[in-house]
Design an enzyme around this catalytic site. Structure first.
Site, PDB file in Angstrom:
ATOM      1  CB  SER A 133      -0.909   0.022   1.236  1.00 29.67           C
ATOM      2  OG  SER A 133      -1.804  -1.056   1.227  1.00 29.67           O
ATOM      3  CG  HIS A 193      -2.589  -2.282  -3.567  1.00 29.41           C
ATOM      4  ND1 HIS A 193      -1.800  -3.368  -3.295  1.00 29.41           N
ATOM      5  CD2 HIS A 193      -2.801  -1.675  -2.379  1.00 29.41           C
ATOM      6  CE1 HIS A 193      -1.559  -3.429  -1.989  1.00 29.41           C
ATOM      7  NE2 HIS A 193      -2.166  -2.404  -1.425  1.00 29.41           N
ATOM      8  CG  HIS A 224      -4.504  -7.931   0.616  1.00 28.87           C
ATOM      9  ND1 HIS A 224      -4.537  -7.073  -0.468  1.00 28.87           N
ATOM     10  CD2 HIS A 224      -3.508  -7.480   1.425  1.00 28.87           C
ATOM     11  CE1 HIS A 224      -3.599  -6.140  -0.311  1.00 28.87           C
ATOM     12  NE2 HIS A 224      -2.961  -6.377   0.822  1.00 28.87           N
ATOM     13  CE1 TYR A 253      -8.297  -6.418   1.856  1.00 30.32           C
ATOM     14  CE2 TYR A 253      -6.496  -7.111   3.260  1.00 30.32           C
ATOM     15  CZ  TYR A 253      -7.027  -6.228   2.346  1.00 30.32           C
ATOM     16  OH  TYR A 253      -6.278  -5.156   1.911  1.00 30.32           O
ATOM     17  CD  GLU A 254      -7.638  -7.634  -2.648  1.00 30.43           C
ATOM     18  OE1 GLU A 254      -7.994  -6.972  -3.649  1.00 30.43           O
ATOM     19  OE2 GLU A 254      -6.473  -8.029  -2.478  1.00 30.43           O
ATOM     20  CB  ALA A 270       1.172  -0.351   4.962  1.00 30.73           C
ATOM     21  CG  MET A 305      -4.713  -7.018   7.403  1.00 27.78           C
ATOM     22  SD  MET A 305      -6.104  -5.969   6.892  1.00 27.78           S
ATOM     23  CE  MET A 305      -6.370  -5.008   8.393  1.00 27.78           C
ATOM     24  CB  SER A 306      -0.021  -8.540   2.986  1.00 29.91           C
ATOM     25  OG  SER A 306       0.954  -7.649   3.496  1.00 29.91           O
ATOM     26  CG  ASN A 365      -1.590   2.021  11.734  1.00 26.89           C
ATOM     27  OD1 ASN A 365      -1.543   1.736  10.529  1.00 26.89           O
ATOM     28  ND2 ASN A 365      -1.894   1.127  12.661  1.00 26.89           N
ATOM     29  CG  HIS A 397      -6.565   1.917   3.431  1.00 25.80           C
ATOM     30  ND1 HIS A 397      -5.566   0.987   3.623  1.00 25.80           N
ATOM     31  CD2 HIS A 397      -6.518   2.257   2.103  1.00 25.80           C
ATOM     32  CE1 HIS A 397      -4.948   0.765   2.465  1.00 25.80           C
ATOM     33  NE2 HIS A 397      -5.505   1.518   1.538  1.00 25.80           N
TER      34      HIS A 397
END
Length: 270
Positions: A29, A60, A82, A84-85, A112, A210-211, A234, A245
């Protein structure tokens, strides 16, 4: 994904000019601008590549870029996939398989991430020295094809130690305050709860995201050398008032030039 599908996707890219690449780069990201510096680029949209998913995440671009970067022939993913997609974990990691089939010997994974360590502040860069797979998934589940890797791959040195030493030398030379630590992968798409972050800290995690973890697993299974760097965008849940995000993209853009310079120098050394 079958080996035949893998070969078909790789052959498609070879026909486009993707020949004898050395290093694969997965740009997370807000970090995809590095691919804009590739000389004599060949750009192919994910949607055109057989069996590739499409990237749906803001920040992306969704394309492969091939060419020369600081003396190395690279394939850069401008955006990743990902779990989650809604893609299978095998689809998420399919590009790593394709890079291996095309001939890369190493992959660099960037992301990230949320900082769990109290020593981190947004904008820090963290060298990944190991990971914790908390996604509930493993891309190697199912029948194993010995052409792609062993049934039970050793993960003792997932992130190449020689590369880590070189990266720390490069960071010192560039006066980049490179942190290091363990990355803990969650499935997403929700950010973690404060309780989950407390758990992650107890388990030894320094950053969460998440990756990366599935890609690293497949890369090691395929016999590739791996390095990973997180941009701490963050502080994790419970350490700041809220998470979004937009902040992730804003922070990665703020440190973009430092990150780009670092990665280019790393390529020169590996």
């Amino acid at each position: 994904m079958t080996y035949e599908q893998l070969v078909e996707a790789a052959t498609f890219l070879k026909d486009k000019g993707f020949v004898k690449p050395e290093i694969g780069l997965v740009l997370g990201s807000g970090l995809g601008d590095l691919a804009d510096e590739i000389s004599n680029p060949i750009q192919v949209s994910y949607s055109d590549i057989p069996y590739f998913p499409s990237s749906t995440v803001k920040g992306h671009k969704g394309q492969l870029v091939y060419g020369e970067l600081n003396g190395k022939i690279v394939i850069a993913m401008q955006g990743r996939f990902h779990f989650y997609e809604g893609y299978s974990i095998q689809e998420v990691t399919f590009p790593i398989r394709v890079m291996k089939e095309l001939g890369v010997h190493s992959v660099g994974l960037t992301n990230a991430a949320g900082g769990v360590s109290f020593d981190f502040t947004p904008g820090d860069l963290m060298l990944i020295t190991d990971h914790i797979n908390f996604t509930g998934q493993n891309p190697l589940i199912g029948p194993n094809d010995e052409k792609e890797g062993p049934r039970f791959p050793d993960m003792s040195q997932t992130y190449d130690r020689e590369y880590q030493a070189k990266i720390k030398e490069v960071a010192k030379r560039l006066n980049v305050d490179m942190k290091e630590g363990f990355y803990m992968g969650f499935s997403g798409p929700t950010y973690e709860t404060p309780a989950e972050i407390k758990m992650a800290r107890v388990l030894g995690a320094d950053a969460v995201g998440m990756s990366t973890v599935p890609e690293a697993i497949v890369a090691r299974h395929a016999g590739l050398r791996v390095f990973g760097i997180s941009c701490i965008t963050n502080l994790a849940a419970g350490m700041q008032s809220n998470l979004n995000h937009e902040e992730v993209v804003e922070v990665t853009q703020r440190v973009n030039q430092t990150f780009r310079n670092l990665l280019k120098e790393i390529l020169k050394e590996i």
